[in-house]
Design a protein around this motif. Sequence first.
Motif, PDB file in Angstrom:
ATOM      1  N   THR A   1       0.835  -1.197   0.000  1.00 60.91           N
ATOM      2  CA  THR A   1       0.000   0.000   0.000  1.00 60.91           C
ATOM      3  C   THR A   1       0.873   1.251   0.000  1.00 60.91           C
ATOM      4  O   THR A   1       2.049   1.217   0.319  1.00 60.91           O
ATOM      5  CB  THR A   1      -0.934   0.019   1.223  1.00 60.91           C
ATOM      6  OG1 THR A   1      -0.155  -0.071   2.425  1.00 60.91           O
ATOM      7  CG2 THR A   1      -1.909  -1.143   1.174  1.00 60.91           C
ATOM      8  N   ARG A   2       0.248   2.378  -0.355  1.00 63.01           N
ATOM      9  CA  ARG A   2       0.994   3.634  -0.425  1.00 63.01           C
ATOM     10  C   ARG A   2       1.327   4.185   0.952  1.00 63.01           C
ATOM     11  O   ARG A   2       2.258   4.981   1.090  1.00 63.01           O
ATOM     12  CB  ARG A   2       0.201   4.671  -1.238  1.00 63.01           C
ATOM     13  CG  ARG A   2       0.145   4.341  -2.722  1.00 63.01           C
ATOM     14  CD  ARG A   2      -0.622   5.405  -3.502  1.00 63.01           C
ATOM     15  NE  ARG A   2      -0.124   6.750  -3.277  1.00 63.01           N
ATOM     16  CZ  ARG A   2       0.961   7.264  -3.833  1.00 63.01           C
ATOM     17  NH1 ARG A   2       1.686   6.527  -4.646  1.00 63.01           N
ATOM     18  NH2 ARG A   2       1.329   8.508  -3.576  1.00 63.01           N
ATOM     19  N   ALA A   3       0.579   3.761   1.946  1.00 66.63           N
ATOM     20  CA  ALA A   3       0.857   4.225   3.313  1.00 66.63           C
ATOM     21  C   ALA A   3       0.212   3.269   4.298  1.00 66.63           C
ATOM     22  O   ALA A   3      -0.796   2.631   3.996  1.00 66.63           O
ATOM     23  CB  ALA A   3       0.314   5.637   3.530  1.00 66.63           C
TER      24      ALA A   3
ATOM     25  N   THR B   1       8.456   8.703   6.263  1.00 69.35           N
ATOM     26  CA  THR B   1       8.029   8.999   4.898  1.00 69.35           C
ATOM     27  C   THR B   1       7.726   7.704   4.159  1.00 69.35           C
ATOM     28  O   THR B   1       8.595   6.856   3.984  1.00 69.35           O
ATOM     29  CB  THR B   1       9.097   9.803   4.145  1.00 69.35           C
ATOM     30  OG1 THR B   1       9.343  11.025   4.858  1.00 69.35           O
ATOM     31  CG2 THR B   1       8.626  10.126   2.737  1.00 69.35           C
ATOM     32  N   LEU B   2       6.476   7.564   3.741  1.00 67.49           N
ATOM     33  CA  LEU B   2       6.008   6.428   2.973  1.00 67.49           C
ATOM     34  C   LEU B   2       5.813   6.850   1.520  1.00 67.49           C
ATOM     35  O   LEU B   2       5.894   8.049   1.218  1.00 67.49           O
ATOM     36  CB  LEU B   2       4.697   5.909   3.566  1.00 67.49           C
ATOM     37  CG  LEU B   2       4.784   5.439   5.016  1.00 67.49           C
ATOM     38  CD1 LEU B   2       3.981   6.346   5.935  1.00 67.49           C
ATOM     39  CD2 LEU B   2       4.313   3.998   5.151  1.00 67.49           C
ATOM     40  N   PRO B   3       5.542   5.916   0.604  1.00 60.90           N
ATOM     41  CA  PRO B   3       5.322   6.314  -0.788  1.00 60.90           C
ATOM     42  C   PRO B   3       4.234   7.375  -0.945  1.00 60.90           C
ATOM     43  O   PRO B   3       4.322   8.228  -1.835  1.00 60.90           O
ATOM     44  CB  PRO B   3       4.920   4.992  -1.457  1.00 60.90           C
ATOM     45  CG  PRO B   3       5.619   3.949  -0.657  1.00 60.90           C
ATOM     46  CD  PRO B   3       5.575   4.450   0.760  1.00 60.90           C
ATOM     47  N   GLY B   4       3.214   7.354  -0.079  1.00 62.86           N
ATOM     48  CA  GLY B   4       2.134   8.330  -0.182  1.00 62.86           C
ATOM     49  C   GLY B   4       2.403   9.649   0.496  1.00 62.86           C
ATOM     50  O   GLY B   4       1.672  10.623   0.278  1.00 62.86           O
ATOM     51  N   GLY B   5       3.454   9.731   1.325  1.00 61.57           N
ATOM     52  CA  GLY B   5       3.759  10.975   2.015  1.00 61.57           C
ATOM     53  C   GLY B   5       4.197  10.742   3.453  1.00 61.57           C
ATOM     54  O   GLY B   5       4.364   9.601   3.891  1.00 61.57           O
ATOM     55  N   PRO B   6       4.389  11.823   4.217  1.00 60.63           N
ATOM     56  CA  PRO B   6       4.950  11.714   5.574  1.00 60.63           C
ATOM     57  C   PRO B   6       3.907  11.654   6.682  1.00 60.63           C
ATOM     58  O   PRO B   6       2.820  12.217   6.577  1.00 60.63           O
ATOM     59  CB  PRO B   6       5.757  13.012   5.690  1.00 60.63           C
ATOM     60  CG  PRO B   6       4.973  14.000   4.873  1.00 60.63           C
ATOM     61  CD  PRO B   6       4.361  13.221   3.737  1.00 60.63           C
ATOM     62  N   LEU B   7       4.283  10.959   7.775  1.00 62.14           N
ATOM     63  CA  LEU B   7       3.538  10.953   9.023  1.00 62.14           C
ATOM     64  C   LEU B   7       4.505  11.296  10.146  1.00 62.14           C
ATOM     65  O   LEU B   7       5.663  10.883  10.113  1.00 62.14           O
ATOM     66  CB  LEU B   7       2.921   9.577   9.290  1.00 62.14           C
ATOM     67  CG  LEU B   7       1.804   9.112   8.358  1.00 62.14           C
ATOM     68  CD1 LEU B   7       1.483   7.650   8.624  1.00 62.14           C
ATOM     69  CD2 LEU B   7       0.570   9.973   8.540  1.00 62.14           C
TER      70      LEU B   7
END
Length: 277
Positions: free
Chosen positions: A206-208, A233-239
């Motif tokens: 999954t993207r995140a 940072t994941l493929p879909g963006g940062p947390l």
Amino acid sequence: MRIEFTKMHGLGNDFVVLDGRTGGLPPVDTTLAAALADRHTGIGCDQLIVLAPSDRGDFRMRIFNADGSEVEACGNATRAVGLLNGRPARIETLGGMVSTTPTDNGISVEMGKPRFGWQDIPLGYAMDTYKMPVAWEELVAPIAVNVGNPHAIFFVEDPYKIDMARLGPLVENDPLFPERINVNVAAVTARDAITLRVWERGAGLTRACGTGACATAVGAMRRGLVDRKVTVTLPGGPLVIEWREDDEIVMTGPATESFRGSFDLADYGVIPGKVEA
């Protein structure tokens, strides 16, 4: 019988949300969940989320993976539900109680306290989860963490060089993990930064993955690789993940509503019966 839904996502990890907090939903089972999640013949999502009344919290959240299996927790879905709710809430899940609060930077979620015992993951037999003496090809010596659902975290030089399509299901379905496992490959790039990819059990790559970000951050903190607050940072963006001194994990990040619609239960072979409690 038409059922309304909301399509949402957290950093590209997408959900179909059915809101039954005031009743009116039919029983949701594995078959219906998998049918709705199918991207070719259903609505399409990584997870189906069902909201229902709760005696313990403001409401209850049930989480079904794309293969129809019901799981304990999903951090990105919790942020999405927090956005849909629009105000602070305590939410009952199979993994325990979580709390959501809208912030200027998205939704902040108190995810609970991590567990590290081999029975808590669970593993098939006793083993120290800090640096497990197991390997799957280049994936070696993971740390295991339960943050409402189970994760194995492998620290590697470059997560994007790992063939997750092949190794992800190999680890997920290993007999060592009787309830299967979420597979995380991560690189620590600074004392406050981690790059992460996640193969989610029952959903695939999954993207995140919010719980994956929490588990990976806590695993890195436990090994002394990073400080107590990091950006994952994941493929879909940062947390942003913080492991507070009171042992509570706090995740902060965005959530987005994509669109709303409805579907006919008859299209999925469901004959309406009693409504879900």
